[in-house]
Design an enzyme around this catalytic site. Structure first.
Site, PDB file in Angstrom:
ATOM      1  N   SER A 188       3.098   6.961  -0.760  1.00 49.62           N
ATOM      2  CA  SER A 188       2.994   7.363  -2.120  1.00 49.62           C
ATOM      3  C   SER A 188       3.290   8.773  -2.510  1.00 49.62           C
ATOM      4  O   SER A 188       3.687   9.698  -1.558  1.00 49.62           O
ATOM      5  CB  SER A 188       1.404   7.234  -2.643  1.00 49.62           C
ATOM      6  OG  SER A 188       0.982   7.972  -3.795  1.00 49.62           O
ATOM      7  N   TYR A 233      -7.504   9.745  -0.511  1.00 49.08           N
ATOM      8  CA  TYR A 233      -6.168   9.145  -0.492  1.00 49.08           C
ATOM      9  C   TYR A 233      -4.873   9.920  -0.342  1.00 49.08           C
ATOM     10  O   TYR A 233      -3.923   9.576   0.568  1.00 49.08           O
ATOM     11  CB  TYR A 233      -6.190   8.732  -1.898  1.00 49.08           C
ATOM     12  CG  TYR A 233      -4.968   7.740  -2.103  1.00 49.08           C
ATOM     13  CD1 TYR A 233      -4.948   6.334  -2.066  1.00 49.08           C
ATOM     14  CD2 TYR A 233      -3.760   8.103  -2.965  1.00 49.08           C
ATOM     15  CE1 TYR A 233      -3.793   5.667  -2.050  1.00 49.08           C
ATOM     16  CE2 TYR A 233      -2.674   7.337  -3.408  1.00 49.08           C
ATOM     17  CZ  TYR A 233      -2.912   6.179  -3.008  1.00 49.08           C
ATOM     18  OH  TYR A 233      -1.763   5.354  -3.242  1.00 49.08           O
TER      19      TYR A 233
END
Ligand code: NAD
Length: 272
Positions: free
Chosen positions: A154, A167
């Protein structure tokens, strides 16, 4: 289940390959499964949920593309069960040639309130599971003389984002794992790379849009615009088909010398 499949100019470049796409019942993973199947790969479809009418319909859609496909349910937080699942896929579909570590989870909360159990779960699913799938699938790739490992990281693997401590940590870790594995395998026919999308409109992001809308009293359109406006200079979502086409490229022979890449596709998110 209605996502478009991009046409392949090179016919079916993945014919004869077996692809395991983790977290492929939804969002980006489902688009990658469809894309690779449309280009000839047999698909190990995988998700956390038990087989259902929905997963049956997804398998039917893959079979209609002329490839073998089976569904495998496993919560990847159960790390010890990952190697046995890889062995089952090999026995039922064939050894995995293309491993796409796509499954991921999100939880948005201040580091001060972040539940430790969520931290552990996110590291298990987003980071430790890819370590285990790589450990399980790479020996057969080396034996067979060809392999592709693609990790779905990401932009949160490249830059920090507030209120996403686990995350961001897991995706930074996944990029570290990607580079380490790529270097270890650098003289072999097995490559390892990562994709770093910005905002892609999937259920994972819709949940964040819904939370923003309810927190700030915004309608869905305004909440989407606010989410994009804050970070993504193009002001447009990346599409699942665009990410799938990059995964297909990284899985191809053309990408044999792309190694250890952290390839962003983010509407300019990390250019700023
Ligand atoms: P999604 O919620 O649509 O799909 C997630 C998939 O992962 C589902 O198939 C789900 O079953 C599976 N999954 C989740 N937790 C699991 C678990 N414990 N065990 C097994 N499977 C599990 O999400 P998405 O947006 O398509 O995300 C796919 C990947 O892309 C994730 O790794 C995510 O971090 C990454 N990503 C998404 C975006 C985005 O904007 N959507 C951006 C960057 C990276």
């Amino acid at each position: 289940m209605t996502t478009a499949v991009l046409p392949s100019s090179a016919g079916r470049p993945h014919a004869g390959r077996v692809a395991w796409v983790t977290g492929s019942t939804s969002g980006i993973g489902w688009a990658i499964a469809r894309q690779l199947a449309s280009e000839g790969a047999a698909i190990a479809l995988h998700g956390r949920e038990a087989a259902s009418a929905r997963t049956e319909a997804q398998l039917a859609e893959l079979h209609a593309l002329g490839v073998a496909a089976r569904y495998y349910a496993l919560d990847l937080a159960e790390g010890e069960a990952i190697a046995p699942l890889a062995a089952r896929i090999e026995a039922e579909l064939g050894a995995v040639d293309i491993l796409v570590n796509n499954a991921g989870m999100q939880h948005v909360e201040s580091v001060l309130q972040f539940p430790p159990a969520k931290w552990e779960a996110m590291l298990a699913v987003n980071l430790s599971a890819p370590f285990r799938t790589i450990q399980a699938c790479t020996p057969a790739m080396l034996e067979r003389g060809w392999g592709r490992i693609i990790n779905m990281a990401s932009v949160s693997g490249l830059v920090g984002v507030a209120r996403k401590p686990a995350y961001v940590a897991s995706k930074h870790g996944l990029l570290g794992l990607t580079k380490s594995v790529a270097l270890e395998l650098a003289t072999t026919p097995v490559t390892c790379n990562a994709i770093c999308p910005g905002w892609v409109l999937t259920p994972l992001v819709q949940a964040q849009i819904d939370a923003l809308a309810s927190r700030e009293g915004l309608d869905p359109t305004a909440a989407r615009a606010k989410l994009l406006g804050a970070k993504q200079p193009s002001q447009a979502f990346v599409t699942v088909e665009q990410v799938a086409s990059l995964a297909s490229y990284l899985a191809s022979d053309h990408a044999a010398q792309v190694r250890g890449a952290q390839w962003n596709m983010d509407g300019g998110f990390t250019a700023a």
